[in-house]
Design a protein around this motif. Structure first.
Motif, PDB file in Angstrom:
ATOM      1  N   GLY A   1      18.208 148.560 -23.249  1.00 20.11           N
ATOM      2  CA  GLY A   1      18.312 147.676 -22.088  1.00 20.11           C
ATOM      3  C   GLY A   1      17.012 147.642 -21.322  1.00 20.11           C
ATOM      4  O   GLY A   1      16.477 146.582 -21.028  1.00 20.11           O
ATOM      5  N   ALA A   2      16.458 148.817 -21.051  1.00 17.21           N
ATOM      6  CA  ALA A   2      15.220 148.891 -20.287  1.00 17.21           C
ATOM      7  C   ALA A   2      14.096 148.178 -21.036  1.00 17.21           C
ATOM      8  O   ALA A   2      13.313 147.441 -20.462  1.00 17.21           O
ATOM      9  CB  ALA A   2      14.850 150.345 -20.053  1.00 17.21           C
ATOM     10  N   GLY A   3      14.059 148.380 -22.350  1.00 11.51           N
ATOM     11  CA  GLY A   3      13.013 147.779 -23.166  1.00 11.51           C
ATOM     12  C   GLY A   3      12.968 146.277 -23.026  1.00 11.51           C
ATOM     13  O   GLY A   3      11.914 145.701 -22.783  1.00 11.51           O
ATOM     14  N   SER A   4      14.123 145.632 -23.110  1.00 13.86           N
ATOM     15  CA  SER A   4      14.091 144.186 -23.109  1.00 13.86           C
ATOM     16  C   SER A   4      13.804 143.636 -21.722  1.00 13.86           C
ATOM     17  O   SER A   4      13.315 142.530 -21.576  1.00 13.86           O
ATOM     18  CB  SER A   4      15.401 143.636 -23.635  1.00 13.86           C
ATOM     19  N   ALA A   5      14.093 144.434 -20.669  1.00 14.21           N
ATOM     20  CA  ALA A   5      13.775 143.953 -19.329  1.00 14.21           C
ATOM     21  C   ALA A   5      12.254 143.831 -19.192  1.00 14.21           C
ATOM     22  O   ALA A   5      11.749 142.928 -18.546  1.00 14.21           O
ATOM     23  CB  ALA A   5      14.314 144.914 -18.275  1.00 14.21           C
ATOM     24  N   LEU A   6      11.528 144.746 -19.824  1.00 11.63           N
ATOM     25  CA  LEU A   6      10.074 144.682 -19.775  1.00 11.63           C
ATOM     26  C   LEU A   6       9.560 143.495 -20.579  1.00 11.63           C
ATOM     27  O   LEU A   6       8.629 142.812 -20.173  1.00 11.63           O
ATOM     28  CB  LEU A   6       9.484 145.978 -20.357  1.00 11.63           C
ATOM     29  N   ALA A   7      10.210 143.273 -21.733  1.00  9.29           N
ATOM     30  CA  ALA A   7       9.719 142.240 -22.621  1.00  9.29           C
ATOM     31  C   ALA A   7       9.940 140.844 -22.041  1.00  9.29           C
ATOM     32  O   ALA A   7       9.199 139.926 -22.330  1.00  9.29           O
ATOM     33  CB  ALA A   7      10.418 142.343 -23.972  1.00  9.29           C
ATOM     34  N   ALA A   8      10.984 140.700 -21.179  1.00 11.01           N
ATOM     35  CA  ALA A   8      11.358 139.366 -20.730  1.00 11.01           C
ATOM     36  C   ALA A   8      10.380 138.825 -19.691  1.00 11.01           C
ATOM     37  O   ALA A   8       9.777 139.560 -18.925  1.00 11.01           O
ATOM     38  CB  ALA A   8      12.764 139.407 -20.131  1.00 11.01           C
ATOM     39  N   GLY A   9      10.212 137.507 -19.712  1.00 10.96           N
ATOM     40  CA  GLY A   9       9.511 136.832 -18.617  1.00 10.96           C
ATOM     41  C   GLY A   9       8.018 136.840 -18.749  1.00 10.96           C
ATOM     42  O   GLY A   9       7.371 137.867 -18.665  1.00 10.96           O
ATOM     43  N   GLY A  10       7.409 135.654 -18.948  1.00 12.38           N
ATOM     44  CA  GLY A  10       5.971 135.574 -19.064  1.00 12.38           C
ATOM     45  C   GLY A  10       5.310 135.290 -17.733  1.00 12.38           C
ATOM     46  O   GLY A  10       4.096 135.178 -17.659  1.00 12.38           O
ATOM     47  N   ALA A  11       6.097 135.170 -16.654  1.00 18.02           N
ATOM     48  CA  ALA A  11       5.529 134.827 -15.349  1.00 18.02           C
ATOM     49  C   ALA A  11       5.594 136.025 -14.416  1.00 18.02           C
ATOM     50  O   ALA A  11       6.380 136.935 -14.629  1.00 18.02           O
ATOM     51  CB  ALA A  11       6.284 133.657 -14.736  1.00 18.02           C
ATOM     52  N   LEU A  12       4.757 136.014 -13.389  1.00 22.09           N
ATOM     53  CA  LEU A  12       4.807 137.091 -12.400  1.00 22.09           C
ATOM     54  C   LEU A  12       6.145 137.043 -11.671  1.00 22.09           C
ATOM     55  O   LEU A  12       6.755 135.998 -11.517  1.00 22.09           O
ATOM     56  CB  LEU A  12       3.683 136.933 -11.380  1.00 22.09           C
TER      57      LEU A  12
END
Ligand code: HEM
Lengths: 430, 293
Positions: free
Chosen positions: B27-38
């Motif tokens: 879960g934590a991993g994908s939260a980091l991976a998501a979102g290319g914007a600030l």
């Protein structure tokens, strides 16, 4: 229970008159006042009552929404916003209905897992279980069509993705798809019929709930010990015992419900659904509502579209077959030391499937971890994690259930509910 | 099933715990991976409406309306908002003296400053008339095609519910308006496009630098609409970029959820009632079940 004689005594003249013509008060009295319930029911048993409240809430708020809603591609989105702005307490009615669907599913999942854990699907409750499965299937259909009605971006593109699944059925898929959509694309005709069906299905659900409760009252309730009622000592009367306990649980549930409705009404929804539907712009990431994510994940786990459809429907179909897949002589997993761990893993896998359903299949599960291509995707991807979970989901029902049931050595089961209660009492005292 | 049983209870617990821990890290991993914007952020002073009991700051809503009207309304419609809404409870020009917003003189005055199209009942010609309080805000363009033609092919979205239609809500609007930056060297920006690190997008195809460090954000067709000193605030608040952006974001938040304050107040009452009712019911439960457990 069927062999429980009616103890209703009409008191007033009117009640006597009515009782010999339509014994409806007798039916209600026997079902909800004098009805004997196992005295060891825990709070997991309050979710049936909670679900009844959910259904009533959805029907009442839904009827009011339908008074103000316009099922037209040009007006649907704005009519929903009008309800929130210009109808008296329209914001409350709409947010209760929208969050109510989530709460309904939250409750039904707990209700079903309760049944799974305590073996409530086993004889003599197979029909009761199947009726529950039918309710669940109807709930999915109802919720899916309801989500289309506000005609936002997710409504529209979700409807496109899901209806197009039907088109993947060989030969007959194309014509059925056109028939279902009422044309060659998701458009006005689709919206209009989804509105009609979304209004109809909850009443069908209500009908099946009546059968479900009828079946419940014939077979009698199961209980945490999983042994049948043997004597009057095993039971307490529905009112006041079950009523007050259900009441406590319903209030706690309504508290949680209210936190969402009043303080975070859009937290469970998707921001894209506040963008009016635009067939020409496809959202970057189409996802269903959270409660359908596990099934969406199973759908996408299969490389072939039609195969995915079969797996998705199969994942619901196996639940129907559960009474005949479980070979154990013992109902409650309290006394099934091995099976219960497979149950725990099953719950985690279902949550995991839900998580995967919200991710892009190609995204890395553990960012940066070196990986290799297996078959059609990176091993370190949600695609393969989803496949792993999907395999466990089916193996749990089709292999573990029948196999463990035959091999496992259950713990000693109490002779009666009273004995189970006594044993627990002594354990607590130490 | 002897073999499974001899594995013992502890081993099963351990196995389950491992699975659980693994799923948490995933879960934590994908939260980091998501979102290319600030990640969108609030202005330094925050929004008065955020939080469980937050309410709208009326002065801020009035300033925000001014920013919308003088700047954003040139391109963006707000079709779901009528002039009367400005004078409703919790709205920018609500006045307790005028419970009916259609009688509110400020609202009447604002409406009368606009012209809206209508049909001449004698000739059938399209003419204009003075707007009334019941009219919706007039749109800057006749149709999406006209809007796109004047904006380099992009249609400025209607702003009525923009804070509900974007992750981050008012914070996103604030961050977008204040976040424009010169594009980093190596990023190719097409004619009529503007780089903004808060706008969700994928810049990898326009980026000639290290492909592991693609800049955050995206490009959009809206040029930075606000700059310091652009809108003069009647209440003397300094007209910085941040102040203007915060005020218009707050105004848009109100427009998206005009009933939010009423909703939260009702919520507090409902929760208090449920708590009381819970106490009573739980007490009855203990009484009824005494000796039965
Ligand atoms: C609209 C949805 C539903 C409603 C309103 C509903 C209502 C109820 C009620 C009032 C009870 C009795 C109280 C209790 O034991 O909790 C009950 C029992 C039961 N329900 Fe449901 N139900 C629904 C859906 C389902 C579903 C989807 C399933 C499973 C697939 C299911 C399976 C069962 C079973 C097996 C029982 C017997 C429980 C036992 O005594 O062990 N129900 N239901």
């Amino acid at each position: 229970m069927s062999d429980h004689p009616s103890t209703y005594v009409p008191k007033t003249g009117f009640e006597k008159w009515l009782d010999s013509r339509l014994p409806i008060v007798r039916l209600a009295y026997d079902s909800f006042v004098d009805y004997p319930t196992p005295k060891n029911l825990n709070y997991w048993w309050t979710f049936g009552g909670i679900l009844s409240v959910c259904l009533a809430i959805q029907i009442i708020t839904g009827i009011i929404l339908a008074m103000h809603y316009t099922p037209h591609v040009d007006y649907a989105f704005n009519s929903v916003e009008r309800i929130m702005r210009d109808v008296n307490y329209g914001w409350l009615i709409r947010y209760v209905h929208a969050n109510g669907a989530s709460m309904f599913f939250f409750a039904v999942y707990i209700h079903m897992l309760r049944g799974l854990y305590y073996g409530s699907y086993k004889a003599p409750r197979e029909v009761l279980w199947i009726l529950g499965c039918i309710i669940f299937f109807l709930m999915i259909a109802t919720a899916f069509m309801g989500y289309v009605l506000p005609w936002g971006q997710m409504s529209f593109h979700g409807a496109v993705v899901i209806t197009n699944l039907i088109g993947s059925i060989p030969l007959i898929g194309g014509p059925i798809l056109t028939w279902l959509q009422g044309g060659f694309a998701v458009d006005q005709a689709t919206l209009n019929r989804f509105f009609s069906l979304h209004y109809l299905l909850p009443f069908v659900i209500a009908g099946v709930v009546i059968l479900h409760i009828w079946a419940l009252h014939v077979a009698g309730q199961n209980n945490p010990a999983g042994v049948e009622i043997k004597s009057k000592e095993d039971t307490v009367a529905f009112t006041p015992y079950a009523t007050v306990k259900d009441g406590v649980a319903i209030i706690v549930f309504l508290f949680l419900f209210s936190v969402f409705v009043f303080f975070m009404p859009n937290a469970l929804g998707h921001a894209d659904n506040y963008i009016p539907a635009n067939p020409l712009v496809t959202p970057a990431h189409i996802v269903p509502e959270w409660y359908l994510l596990p099934f969406y994940a199973i759908l996408r786990a299969i490389p072939d579209k039609f195969g995915g459809v079969i797996a998705m429907f199969g994942s619901i179909a196996v639940i129907f077959a559960l009474p005949w897949l479980d070979t154990s002589k013992v109902k409650s997993m309290r006394y099934r030391p091995v099976m219960r761990w497979f149950f725990v893993i099953f719950v985690i896998v279902c949550l995991g499937l839900g998580w995967c359903g919200a991710q892009l299949p190609d995204a890395q599960v553990i960012p940066g971890l070196p990986s290799f291509t297996l078959f059609d995707g990176q091993l370190n991807s949600y695609l393969w994690l989803t496949r792993l979970f999907t395999i466990y989901y089916f193996v749990f029902f089709l292999l573990i259930m029948p196999w463990i049931g035959l091999k496992e050595e259950p713990l000693p089961v109490p002779a009666s509910i009273s004995e189970a209660v006594l044993a627990e009492h002594n354990k607590k005292k130490g | 099933m002897k073999s499974l049983q001899t594995l013992g209870r502890k081993a099963w617990i351990k196995a389950a715990a491992t699975v659980m821990a693994a799923s948490l890290t995933l879960g934590a991993g994908s939260a980091l991976a998501a979102g290319g914007a600030l990640h969108a952020h609030e202005p330094k002073e925050g929004f008065s409406s955020s939080g469980v009991l937050g309410t709208y700051d009326q002065a801020q809503l009035q300033r925000g309306y001014k920013v919308y009207r003088e700047v954003c309304a040139a391109c963006h419609s707000m079709k779901l908002i009528s002039f009367r809404n400005l004078g409703e409870k919790d709205g920018p020009f609500y006045d307790p003296k005028y419970k009916n917003p259609n009688e509110n003189p400020v609202v009447k005055q604002i409406a009368s400053e606009f012209e809206v199209p209508t049909i001449d009942s004698e000739t059938g010609d399209v003419i204009t008339r003075k707007a009334t309080t019941s009219d919706a805000f007039p749109s800057p363009f006749a149709n999406p095609e006209a809007a796109a033609a004047s904006n380099g092919g992009a249609v400025p979205p209607d702003l009525s519910v923009i804070t509900k239609a974007r992750h981050g809500g008012a914070s996103y609007v604030y961050s977008l308006l204040t976040g424009y930056k010169a594009p980093p060297a190596g990023l190719k920006i097409a004619e009529g496009q503007h780089y903004n690190p808060y706008f969700p997008g994928d810049l990898s195809s326009a980026w000639s630098g290290d492909h592991k460090h693609v800049p955050a954000g995206g490009v959009l067709a809206m040029a930075p609409p606000l700059s310091a000193g652009q809108v003069t605030f009647d209440d003397g608040r300094e007209s910085t970029l941040s102040n203007q952006a915060a005020d218009v974001a707050a105004f848009l938040e109100w427009a998206g959820e005009p009933k939010a304050v009423l909703r939260k107040k009702t919520g507090v009452a409902v929760l208090a009632y449920l708590l009381l009712f819970f106490g009573l019911t739980y007490a009855s439960y203990r009484m009824v079940w005494r000796g039965k457990h």
